[in-house]
Design a protein around this motif. Structure first.
Motif, PDB file in Angstrom:
ATOM      1  N   ARG A   1       0.490  -1.137   0.070  1.00 25.61           N
ATOM      2  CA  ARG A   1      -0.085  -0.035   0.036  1.00 25.61           C
ATOM      3  C   ARG A   1       0.831   1.343   0.233  1.00 25.61           C
ATOM      4  O   ARG A   1       1.476   1.657   0.916  1.00 25.61           O
ATOM      5  CB  ARG A   1      -0.958   0.413   1.453  1.00 25.61           C
ATOM      6  CG  ARG A   1      -2.349  -0.235   0.975  1.00 25.61           C
ATOM      7  CD  ARG A   1      -3.244   0.123   2.366  1.00 25.61           C
ATOM      8  NE  ARG A   1      -4.628  -0.537   1.874  1.00 25.61           N
ATOM      9  CZ  ARG A   1      -5.294  -0.552   2.972  1.00 25.61           C
ATOM     10  NH1 ARG A   1      -5.195   0.585   4.170  1.00 25.61           N
ATOM     11  NH2 ARG A   1      -6.144  -0.708   2.968  1.00 25.61           N
TER      12      ARG A   1
ATOM     13  N   PRO B   1      -5.772   4.412   8.343  1.00 22.83           N
ATOM     14  CA  PRO B   1      -6.669   3.650   9.059  1.00 22.83           C
ATOM     15  C   PRO B   1      -7.205   2.036   8.944  1.00 22.83           C
ATOM     16  O   PRO B   1      -8.047   2.511   8.014  1.00 22.83           O
ATOM     17  CB  PRO B   1      -7.313   4.399   9.811  1.00 22.83           C
ATOM     18  CG  PRO B   1      -7.625   5.425   8.699  1.00 22.83           C
ATOM     19  CD  PRO B   1      -6.918   5.606   7.822  1.00 22.83           C
TER      20      PRO B   1
ATOM     21  N   ILE C   1      -8.851  -1.495  10.055  1.00 25.39           N
ATOM     22  CA  ILE C   1      -9.924  -1.982  10.558  1.00 25.39           C
ATOM     23  C   ILE C   1      -9.634  -2.876  11.795  1.00 25.39           C
ATOM     24  O   ILE C   1      -8.446  -3.822  11.079  1.00 25.39           O
ATOM     25  CB  ILE C   1     -11.515  -2.439  10.325  1.00 25.39           C
ATOM     26  CG1 ILE C   1     -12.150  -1.613   9.778  1.00 25.39           C
ATOM     27  CG2 ILE C   1     -12.528  -3.360  11.144  1.00 25.39           C
ATOM     28  CD1 ILE C   1     -13.261  -2.001   7.695  1.00 25.39           C
TER      29      ILE C   1
ATOM     30  N   VAL D   1     -16.762   3.146  14.083  1.00 20.83           N
ATOM     31  CA  VAL D   1     -15.468   4.627  14.513  1.00 20.83           C
ATOM     32  C   VAL D   1     -15.429   4.837  15.978  1.00 20.83           C
ATOM     33  O   VAL D   1     -17.007   5.683  16.070  1.00 20.83           O
ATOM     34  CB  VAL D   1     -15.340   5.571  13.322  1.00 20.83           C
ATOM     35  CG1 VAL D   1     -13.556   6.260  13.446  1.00 20.83           C
ATOM     36  CG2 VAL D   1     -14.750   4.256  12.363  1.00 20.83           C
TER      37      VAL D   1
ATOM     38  N   LEU E   1      -4.330   7.898  14.226  1.00 19.03           N
ATOM     39  CA  LEU E   1      -5.348   8.996  15.243  1.00 19.03           C
ATOM     40  C   LEU E   1      -6.253   8.643  15.664  1.00 19.03           C
ATOM     41  O   LEU E   1      -5.729   7.616  16.518  1.00 19.03           O
ATOM     42  CB  LEU E   1      -7.300   8.699  14.157  1.00 19.03           C
ATOM     43  CG  LEU E   1      -6.822   9.094  12.656  1.00 19.03           C
ATOM     44  CD1 LEU E   1      -8.304   8.021  12.102  1.00 19.03           C
ATOM     45  CD2 LEU E   1      -7.163  10.180  12.597  1.00 19.03           C
TER      46      LEU E   1
ATOM     47  N   THR F   1      -9.396   8.159  17.387  1.00 17.97           N
ATOM     48  CA  THR F   1     -10.414   7.084  17.155  1.00 17.97           C
ATOM     49  C   THR F   1      -9.902   5.811  16.769  1.00 17.97           C
ATOM     50  O   THR F   1      -8.542   5.722  15.727  1.00 17.97           O
ATOM     51  CB  THR F   1     -11.369   7.797  15.806  1.00 17.97           C
ATOM     52  OG1 THR F   1     -10.605   7.604  14.705  1.00 17.97           O
ATOM     53  CG2 THR F   1     -12.114   8.826  16.491  1.00 17.97           C
TER      54      THR F   1
ATOM     55  N   ALA G   1     -11.892   1.941  14.684  1.00 19.33           N
ATOM     56  CA  ALA G   1     -12.279   0.982  13.758  1.00 19.33           C
ATOM     57  C   ALA G   1     -12.472   0.049  14.359  1.00 19.33           C
ATOM     58  O   ALA G   1     -11.456  -0.913  14.434  1.00 19.33           O
ATOM     59  CB  ALA G   1     -12.322   1.734  11.865  1.00 19.33           C
TER      60      ALA G   1
ATOM     61  N   PRO H   1      -6.736  -5.330   6.982  1.00 19.50           N
ATOM     62  CA  PRO H   1      -7.659  -4.944   5.321  1.00 19.50           C
ATOM     63  C   PRO H   1      -8.262  -5.922   4.404  1.00 19.50           C
ATOM     64  O   PRO H   1      -7.331  -7.432   5.189  1.00 19.50           O
ATOM     65  CB  PRO H   1      -6.227  -4.270   5.268  1.00 19.50           C
ATOM     66  CG  PRO H   1      -5.612  -5.022   5.132  1.00 19.50           C
ATOM     67  CD  PRO H   1      -5.321  -5.164   6.801  1.00 19.50           C
TER      68      PRO H   1
ATOM     69  N   VAL I   1     -19.651   1.187   7.358  1.00 18.40           N
ATOM     70  CA  VAL I   1     -18.246   1.490   8.066  1.00 18.40           C
ATOM     71  C   VAL I   1     -18.686   3.438   8.378  1.00 18.40           C
ATOM     72  O   VAL I   1     -18.987   4.150   7.697  1.00 18.40           O
ATOM     73  CB  VAL I   1     -16.526   2.450   7.497  1.00 18.40           C
ATOM     74  CG1 VAL I   1     -16.312   3.062   9.147  1.00 18.40           C
ATOM     75  CG2 VAL I   1     -16.274   1.366   7.192  1.00 18.40           C
TER      76      VAL I   1
ATOM     77  N   LEU J   1     -19.986   6.491   6.913  1.00 20.32           N
ATOM     78  CA  LEU J   1     -18.092   7.124   6.152  1.00 20.32           C
ATOM     79  C   LEU J   1     -18.171   5.679   5.078  1.00 20.32           C
ATOM     80  O   LEU J   1     -17.435   6.358   4.260  1.00 20.32           O
ATOM     81  CB  LEU J   1     -17.593   6.256   7.360  1.00 20.32           C
ATOM     82  CG  LEU J   1     -16.767   7.626   8.520  1.00 20.32           C
ATOM     83  CD1 LEU J   1     -15.844   7.080   9.145  1.00 20.32           C
ATOM     84  CD2 LEU J   1     -16.818   8.799   8.430  1.00 20.32           C
ATOM     85  N   ARG J   2     -18.862   4.762   5.306  1.00 18.12           N
ATOM     86  CA  ARG J   2     -18.140   3.869   3.895  1.00 18.12           C
ATOM     87  C   ARG J   2     -19.785   3.405   3.531  1.00 18.12           C
ATOM     88  O   ARG J   2     -19.931   2.785   4.650  1.00 18.12           O
ATOM     89  CB  ARG J   2     -17.171   3.510   4.115  1.00 18.12           C
ATOM     90  CG  ARG J   2     -16.937   2.087   2.668  1.00 18.12           C
ATOM     91  CD  ARG J   2     -16.025   1.553   2.789  1.00 18.12           C
ATOM     92  NE  ARG J   2     -15.592   0.134   4.031  1.00 18.12           N
ATOM     93  CZ  ARG J   2     -15.305  -0.347   4.398  1.00 18.12           C
ATOM     94  NH1 ARG J   2     -13.736  -0.390   3.579  1.00 18.12           N
ATOM     95  NH2 ARG J   2     -14.851  -1.664   4.881  1.00 18.12           N
TER      96      ARG J   2
HETATM   97  P1  AMP Z   1     -10.036  -1.362   4.017  1.00 15.92           P
HETATM   98  O1  AMP Z   1      -8.644  -0.904   5.481  1.00 15.92           O
HETATM   99  O2  AMP Z   1      -9.432  -1.260   3.186  1.00 15.92           O
HETATM  100  O3  AMP Z   1     -11.396  -2.171   5.120  1.00 15.92           O
HETATM  101  O4  AMP Z   1     -10.904  -0.095   5.131  1.00 15.92           O
HETATM  102  C1  AMP Z   1     -10.983   0.724   6.222  1.00 15.92           C
HETATM  103  C2  AMP Z   1     -12.141   2.308   6.149  1.00 15.92           C
HETATM  104  O5  AMP Z   1     -12.228   1.615   7.886  1.00 15.92           O
HETATM  105  C3  AMP Z   1     -11.487   2.530   5.055  1.00 15.92           C
HETATM  106  O6  AMP Z   1     -12.284   3.449   4.110  1.00 15.92           O
HETATM  107  C4  AMP Z   1     -10.907   4.399   6.044  1.00 15.92           C
HETATM  108  O7  AMP Z   1     -11.014   4.889   6.274  1.00 15.92           O
HETATM  109  C5  AMP Z   1     -12.141   3.498   7.229  1.00 15.92           C
HETATM  110  N1  AMP Z   1     -11.834   3.751   8.841  1.00 15.92           N
HETATM  111  C6  AMP Z   1     -10.568   2.651   9.438  1.00 15.92           C
HETATM  112  N2  AMP Z   1     -10.475   3.576  10.568  1.00 15.92           N
HETATM  113  C7  AMP Z   1     -11.508   4.869  10.894  1.00 15.92           C
HETATM  114  C8  AMP Z   1     -10.856   5.266  11.911  1.00 15.92           C
HETATM  115  N3  AMP Z   1     -10.299   5.767  13.174  1.00 15.92           N
HETATM  116  N4  AMP Z   1     -11.895   7.128  11.487  1.00 15.92           N
HETATM  117  C9  AMP Z   1     -11.705   7.175  10.069  1.00 15.92           C
HETATM  118  N5  AMP Z   1     -12.316   6.475   9.013  1.00 15.92           N
HETATM  119  C10 AMP Z   1     -11.606   5.083   8.911  1.00 15.92           C
END
Ligand code: AMP
Ligand code: MG
Length: 316
Positions: A53, A58, A60, A94, A111, A113, A115, A138, A179, A190-191
């Motif tokens: 990457r 951030p 999950i 989150v 951050l 915060t 997730a 991820p 999300v 958020l998603r």
């Molecule tokens: P992935 O790791 O590809 O599953 O994507 C994780 C998703 O969660 C992404 O859209 C991140 O921006 C979002 N995400 C994870 N942690 C946070 C956080 N602390 N605040 C906002 N968005 C988060």
């Protein structure tokens, strides 16, 4: 690397590898995840390296259940309701990060915060319970490739870059989790993902807010959801100006900084990535107006480190 049918023995072995800082691919009901101990910055750096990457987003953090999640975040009233309704399942929350929870700075990209999600898949649940560490995961594909829904996809894409792939058959849902930011007063989508918005709104009894444009990454440095230091960053610095703090890299460090943190004296980019956000925070907390940053090679994890530093340096 080995692809192992998921059973009691292979799950116990994979859990042990996670605890020791290894990388384990495992099935969830959404897609296959590439897991690392979220409390171990070096393991998370290795995860980024395996995926290739170019950016630190951030991640999950996966947990066995809401009781485990409560160690790592402060649950708001809204969060409790959503977890009750949708966990285990395809909803990521989150939440404010618990100071004593031990989640690595690299996991949350600095951050405040975190997730969290409790996945609804027997293999994922057994693995998370056995590992008893929070697992950053991820999707288990190389950056830019599509998310894997079978163990064979993972093996093709990441092959020798992971320690173990647990094969639990094809995933049921095949798209990523929804999300929701429940850290503030107004829950925000958020998603979009596995759990439909309408189901979440039915539980809340009100509409989810949209993510604001400020949270959309339009130009470098504008990503509101990412930690940005208050101090100005001066990149590729070979010497220190009066009043600056220094973010160093490598064995030859210029003198004169009021405070210096070395990301990696031995030029190890994994170590540098693991230290990056904590170091920025610590230097920023001294109240210096500017932080000089030594050059960091643009290879491997250096690309993501430099991306983060450039965002921090962009005019705000
Ligand atoms: P992935 O790791 O590809 O599953 O994507 C994780 C998703 O969660 C992404 O859209 C991140 O921006 C979002 N995400 C994870 N942690 C946070 C956080 N602390 N605040 C906002 N968005 C988060
Ligand atoms: Mg992905």
């Amino acid at each position: 690397m080995s692809v192992l049918p998921a059973n009691e023995e292979s799950i116990a072995d994979a859990a042990e590898r996670l605890r020791r800082g290894g990388l384990v691919a495992f099935p969830t009901e959404t897609v296959y995840g590439l897991g690392a101990d979220a409390g171990n910055g070096r393991a998370v750096a290795a995860l980024y390296a395996a995926k290739g990457r170019p950016r630190f987003n951030p991640l999950i953090v996966h947990v066995a259940d809401a009781a485990a999640a409560a160690r790592y975040a402060a649950f708001t009233e809204t969060a409790n309701r959503l977890a009750e309704a949708f966990w285990p399942g395809g909803l990521t929350l989150v939440l404010p990060k618990a100071a004593a929870g031990g989640i690595a700075e690299l996991t949350t990209a600095g951050l405040d915060t975190v997730a969290l999600r409790a996945p609804d898949h027997p293999v994922a649940r057994a693995l998370l319970a056995a590992a008893d560490v929070p697992v950053a995961a991820p999707s288990a594909n190389r950056s830019g490739h599509v998310s894997p829904t079978t163990a064979a996809h993972v093996a093709e894409d990441l092959g020798d870059r992971v320690d173990v792939i647990l094969d639990g058959g094809p995933t049921a849902i095949g798209i990523e989790s929804t999300v929701v930011d429940a850290s503030g007063v107004v829950p925000t989508l958020l998603r979009p993902g596995a759990v439909p918005r309408a189901e979440i709104e039915a539980v809340l009894g009100c509409a989810l807010a949209e993510r604001t444009t400020a949270a959309t990454p339009t130009s470098p440095g504008q990503l509101a959801s990412h930690y940005a230091p208050r101090a100005a960053l001066r990149l590729n610095a070979l010497s220190v100006e009066p009043g600056e703090a220094l973010l160093a890299f490598g064995p030859d460090v210029p003198t004169g900084a009021c405070r210096t943190i070395n990301l990696s004296a031995k030029r190890d980019l994994g170590e540098a990535a693991a230290n990056l956000f904590g170091a920025l925070r610590a230097l920023d907390a001294t109240g210096v107006p500017a932080i000089a940053v030594m050059p960091i090679p643009d290879r491997g994890l250096g690309e993501a480190i430099n991306d983060r530093l450039r965002r921090g340096a962009a005019p705000r």
